[in-house]
Scaffold this motif. Structure first.
Motif, PDB file in Angstrom:
ATOM      1  N   LEU A 121       0.829  -1.202   0.000  1.00 22.82           N
ATOM      2  CA  LEU A 121       0.000   0.000   0.000  1.00 22.82           C
ATOM      3  C   LEU A 121       0.861   1.247   0.000  1.00 22.82           C
ATOM      4  CD1 LEU A 121      -2.958   1.002   0.164  1.00 22.82           C
ATOM      5  CD2 LEU A 121      -2.631   1.180   2.638  1.00 22.82           C
ATOM      6  N   CYS A 122       0.482   2.189  -0.829  1.00 24.99           N
ATOM      7  CA  CYS A 122       1.115   3.510  -0.833  1.00 24.99           C
ATOM      8  C   CYS A 122       0.073   4.510  -1.322  1.00 24.99           C
ATOM      9  CB  CYS A 122       2.353   3.526  -1.730  1.00 24.99           C
ATOM     10  SG  CYS A 122       3.305   5.057  -1.627  1.00 24.99           S
ATOM     11  N   GLY A 123       0.146   5.721  -0.809  1.00 28.04           N
ATOM     12  CA  GLY A 123      -0.827   6.756  -1.125  1.00 28.04           C
ATOM     13  C   GLY A 123      -1.813   6.995  -0.003  1.00 28.04           C
ATOM     14  N   ALA A 124      -1.801   6.112   1.007  1.00 27.78           N
ATOM     15  CA  ALA A 124      -2.744   6.293   2.121  1.00 27.78           C
ATOM     16  C   ALA A 124      -2.462   7.593   2.856  1.00 27.78           C
ATOM     17  CB  ALA A 124      -2.664   5.105   3.079  1.00 27.78           C
ATOM     18  N   GLU A 125      -1.194   7.887   3.104  1.00 27.51           N
ATOM     19  CA  GLU A 125      -0.870   9.101   3.866  1.00 27.51           C
ATOM     20  C   GLU A 125      -1.239  10.361   3.082  1.00 27.51           C
ATOM     21  OE1 GLU A 125      -0.188   7.987   6.712  1.00 27.51           O
ATOM     22  OE2 GLU A 125       0.481   5.991   6.115  1.00 27.51           O
ATOM     23  N   GLU A 126      -1.052  10.325   1.758  1.00 24.82           N
ATOM     24  CA  GLU A 126      -1.441  11.477   0.951  1.00 24.82           C
ATOM     25  C   GLU A 126      -2.959  11.618   0.919  1.00 24.82           C
ATOM     26  OE1 GLU A 126      -0.757  13.475  -3.462  1.00 24.82           O
ATOM     27  OE2 GLU A 126      -0.024  11.449  -3.068  1.00 24.82           O
ATOM     28  N   ALA A 127      -3.671  10.505   0.773  1.00 29.60           N
ATOM     29  CA  ALA A 127      -5.136  10.558   0.793  1.00 29.60           C
ATOM     30  C   ALA A 127      -5.641  11.108   2.120  1.00 29.60           C
ATOM     31  CB  ALA A 127      -5.706   9.160   0.535  1.00 29.60           C
ATOM     32  N   ILE A 128      -5.010  10.701   3.209  1.00 24.42           N
ATOM     33  CA  ILE A 128      -5.399  11.197   4.537  1.00 24.42           C
ATOM     34  C   ILE A 128      -5.141  12.694   4.643  1.00 24.42           C
ATOM     35  CG2 ILE A 128      -4.796  11.087   6.988  1.00 24.42           C
ATOM     36  CD1 ILE A 128      -4.363   8.017   6.479  1.00 24.42           C
ATOM     37  N   ALA A 129      -4.044  13.170   4.038  1.00 24.23           N
ATOM     38  CA  ALA A 129      -3.765  14.615   4.053  1.00 24.23           C
ATOM     39  C   ALA A 129      -4.904  15.378   3.380  1.00 24.23           C
ATOM     40  CB  ALA A 129      -2.442  14.901   3.347  1.00 24.23           C
ATOM     41  N   TYR A 130      -5.424  14.849   2.275  1.00 20.21           N
ATOM     42  CA  TYR A 130      -6.565  15.493   1.621  1.00 20.21           C
ATOM     43  C   TYR A 130      -7.811  15.417   2.500  1.00 20.21           C
ATOM     44  CZ  TYR A 130      -4.495  16.508  -2.916  1.00 20.21           C
ATOM     45  OH  TYR A 130      -3.751  17.052  -3.929  1.00 20.21           O
ATOM     46  N   LEU A 131      -8.050  14.266   3.107  1.00 21.82           N
ATOM     47  CA  LEU A 131      -9.237  14.124   3.949  1.00 21.82           C
ATOM     48  C   LEU A 131      -9.193  15.076   5.136  1.00 21.82           C
ATOM     49  CD1 LEU A 131      -9.628  10.248   3.812  1.00 21.82           C
ATOM     50  CD2 LEU A 131     -11.217  11.933   2.869  1.00 21.82           C
ATOM     51  N   ARG A 132      -8.027  15.264   5.721  1.00 21.01           N
ATOM     52  CA  ARG A 132      -7.914  16.232   6.838  1.00 21.01           C
ATOM     53  C   ARG A 132      -8.345  17.624   6.388  1.00 21.01           C
ATOM     54  NH1 ARG A 132      -2.766  13.430   8.497  1.00 21.01           N
ATOM     55  NH2 ARG A 132      -3.299  12.314  10.411  1.00 21.01           N
ATOM     56  N   GLU A 133      -7.867  18.037   5.218  1.00 19.01           N
ATOM     57  CA  GLU A 133      -8.215  19.375   4.744  1.00 19.01           C
ATOM     58  C   GLU A 133      -9.679  19.451   4.340  1.00 19.01           C
ATOM     59  OE1 GLU A 133      -6.508  22.782   1.688  1.00 19.01           O
ATOM     60  OE2 GLU A 133      -5.250  21.123   2.363  1.00 19.01           O
ATOM     61  N   ILE A 134     -10.164  18.410   3.704  1.00 11.64           N
ATOM     62  CA  ILE A 134     -11.567  18.378   3.280  1.00 11.64           C
ATOM     63  C   ILE A 134     -12.499  18.462   4.481  1.00 11.64           C
ATOM     64  CG2 ILE A 134     -13.333  16.850   2.310  1.00 11.64           C
ATOM     65  CD1 ILE A 134     -10.981  15.803   0.453  1.00 11.64           C
ATOM     66  N   PHE A 135     -12.222  17.654   5.496  1.00 10.40           N
ATOM     67  CA  PHE A 135     -13.109  17.629   6.656  1.00 10.40           C
ATOM     68  C   PHE A 135     -12.961  18.881   7.511  1.00 10.40           C
ATOM     69  CE2 PHE A 135     -12.987  12.778   6.274  1.00 10.40           C
ATOM     70  CZ  PHE A 135     -14.202  12.755   5.592  1.00 10.40           C
ATOM     71  N   ALA A 136     -11.804  19.521   7.470  1.00 11.95           N
ATOM     72  CA  ALA A 136     -11.629  20.766   8.218  1.00 11.95           C
ATOM     73  C   ALA A 136     -12.524  21.871   7.666  1.00 11.95           C
ATOM     74  CB  ALA A 136     -10.170  21.203   8.175  1.00 11.95           C
ATOM     75  N   GLU A 137     -12.824  21.781   6.363  1.00  8.42           N
ATOM     76  CA  GLU A 137     -13.652  22.803   5.709  1.00  8.42           C
ATOM     77  C   GLU A 137     -15.131  22.439   5.700  1.00  8.42           C
ATOM     78  OE1 GLU A 137     -12.454  25.659   4.658  1.00  8.42           O
ATOM     79  OE2 GLU A 137     -10.443  25.078   5.296  1.00  8.42           O
ATOM     80  N   ALA A 138     -15.450  21.193   5.994  1.00  7.57           N
ATOM     81  CA  ALA A 138     -16.841  20.728   5.866  1.00  7.57           C
ATOM     82  C   ALA A 138     -17.681  21.159   7.054  1.00  7.57           C
ATOM     83  CB  ALA A 138     -16.865  19.212   5.733  1.00  7.57           C
ATOM     84  N   ASN A 139     -18.938  21.409   6.782  1.00  7.19           N
ATOM     85  CA  ASN A 139     -19.901  21.709   7.844  1.00  7.19           C
ATOM     86  C   ASN A 139     -20.788  20.487   8.069  1.00  7.19           C
ATOM     87  OD1 ASN A 139     -19.105  24.448   8.126  1.00  7.19           O
ATOM     88  ND2 ASN A 139     -20.248  24.939   6.261  1.00  7.19           N
ATOM     89  N   GLY A 140     -21.246  20.305   9.276  1.00  6.70           N
ATOM     90  CA  GLY A 140     -22.142  19.181   9.553  1.00  6.70           C
ATOM     91  C   GLY A 140     -21.976  18.704  10.973  1.00  6.70           C
ATOM     92  N   SER A 141     -23.016  18.072  11.461  1.00  7.08           N
ATOM     93  CA  SER A 141     -23.011  17.647  12.858  1.00  7.08           C
ATOM     94  C   SER A 141     -22.280  16.330  13.065  1.00  7.08           C
ATOM     95  CB  SER A 141     -24.467  17.494  13.344  1.00  7.08           C
ATOM     96  OG  SER A 141     -25.165  16.575  12.514  1.00  7.08           O
ATOM     97  N   ALA A 142     -22.114  15.521  12.012  1.00 10.27           N
ATOM     98  CA  ALA A 142     -21.500  14.200  12.155  1.00 10.27           C
ATOM     99  C   ALA A 142     -19.984  14.318  12.136  1.00 10.27           C
ATOM    100  CB  ALA A 142     -21.964  13.285  11.039  1.00 10.27           C
TER     101      ALA A 142
END
Length: 343
Positions: A54-75
């Motif tokens: 496996l490779c790319g997981a850490e980069e994908a997680i970097a995107y998810l951190r930024e995506i979720f930091a900008e997202a609104n929602g109660s969950a």
């Protein structure tokens, strides 16, 4: 991967975050769901039909951190994942994402693509590294890929087990200094291998190993002796990169260079070989007993096919679901680790 995992800091790209690199139907789905007032909490599982490194997981997680930091929602989003360098088996879930669909659905293309390309490169590197073991391998494939992905490819080669990579950007991601010798262009411009070697020794940081290319003008054994005599203890090694027009590097050539260096008292000079090496060719050199200290491998890693990954929704608002042919609900994998999204 050997040793500890590299702790990479992956930059995120604006066109990925904007959705410009996503399959357009994900943007259309987002538009439809927003218009209908539908935004459930979903669980997506990502897996491959094949096996690999496996490779790319850490980069994908970097995107998810930024995506979720900008997202609104109660969950609160939850990400569970294997890590770069982990081996995975067919159908094994390598990443699980639970969040409102609007927060991350648009990015399925990017996440799968990152995992596909990077895991393909890392798996190819592992094949080469396993064939060469215990002789180290240096990743040298940047010239075979688009420059926008050269750093990820070099990083993936280190994840796969290479001890170094040739580009500063890729080596930096892997927490290493770039590895390299000198180009034929430098030797050709100086008109003499020894002159080029001496200039390298004068001007390049002393901490950089002096590895000199010796196939440009004269017989490789002759050039190796000339360079060794000129640089003395400063010389770390010589690189053989004989082109196919002259028969390529052969086990016999390596043995001759080694023997002549040893007879001249240069036993500490190492031999690096490059030029079209893959797992099969490396195995042949090892079986022939060629005294090689390091392999430099390029296209055998960089030309690797991506490993296909699939993202499936397995829960919607806690209800098990699946498309036909798949089992509804979460797939058990105790190897998954919950990721801290606040870093």
């Amino acid at each position: 991967m050997t040793g500890e995992r590299p702790s990479a800091q992956f930059p995120t790209a604006a066109d990925v975050l904007s959705g410009e690199t996503a399959d357009v139907y994900f943007d259309r789905a987002r538009t439809i769901l927003a218009a209908e007032g539908l935004d459930p909490v979903v669980t997506m599982e990502i897996f491959s039909r094949g096996s690999g490194v496996l490779c790319g997981a850490e980069e994908a997680i970097a995107y998810l951190r930024e995506i979720f930091a900008e997202a609104n929602g109660s969950a609160e989003p939850v990400v569970e994942s294997l890590h770069d360098g982990d081996r995975f088996e067919p159908k094994e879930v390598v990443m699980r994402i639970s969040a409102r669909y609007s927060a991350f659905g648009l990015y399925e293309t990017a996440i799968l693509g990152i995992l596909a390309s990077c895991s393909g490169w890392a798996t190819a590197a592992r094949r080469v590294v396993d064939a060469a073991d215990p002789i180290p391998v240096i990743g040298f494939g940047a010239r075979h890929v688009h420059p926008s992905v050269a750093d990820q490819m070099d990083y993936a080669s280190v994840v796969g087990g290479c001890i170094g990579a040739s580009t500063p950007a890729g080596a930096r991601l892997a927490g290493l200094a770039p590895t390299g010798t000198m180009p034929h262009a430098l030797v050709l411009i100086f008109g003499d291998t020894v002159r080029a070697a001496e200039a390298f020794d004068r001007h390049i940081d002393p901490e950089i190993p002096r590895v000199i290319l010796v196939d440009t003008f004269k017989d490789e054994a002759e050039e190796s002796l000339r360079v060794a005599d000129a640089l003395g203890d400063h010389l770390w090694g010589v690189r053989l990169d004989t082109p196919s027009e002259r028969g390529r590097v052969t086990p016999e050539l390596v043995r001759e260079v080694r023997a002549r260096l040893d007879l001249a008292g240069h036993r500490g000079v190492k031999i690096v070989v490059s030029g079209g090496f893959d797992a099969d060719r490396i195995a042949m050199f090892k079986e022939a007993g060629a005294p090689i200290d390091s392999f430099a491998v390029g296209s055998a890693i960089s030309k690797a096919s991506p490993i296909d990954f699939t993202g499936d929704l397995k829960e919607i608002d806690g209800r098990p679901v699946a498309k036909r042919g798949r089992i509804p609900g979460r797939t058990d994998n105790p190897r998954l680790e919950r990721i801290d999204l606040q870093r």
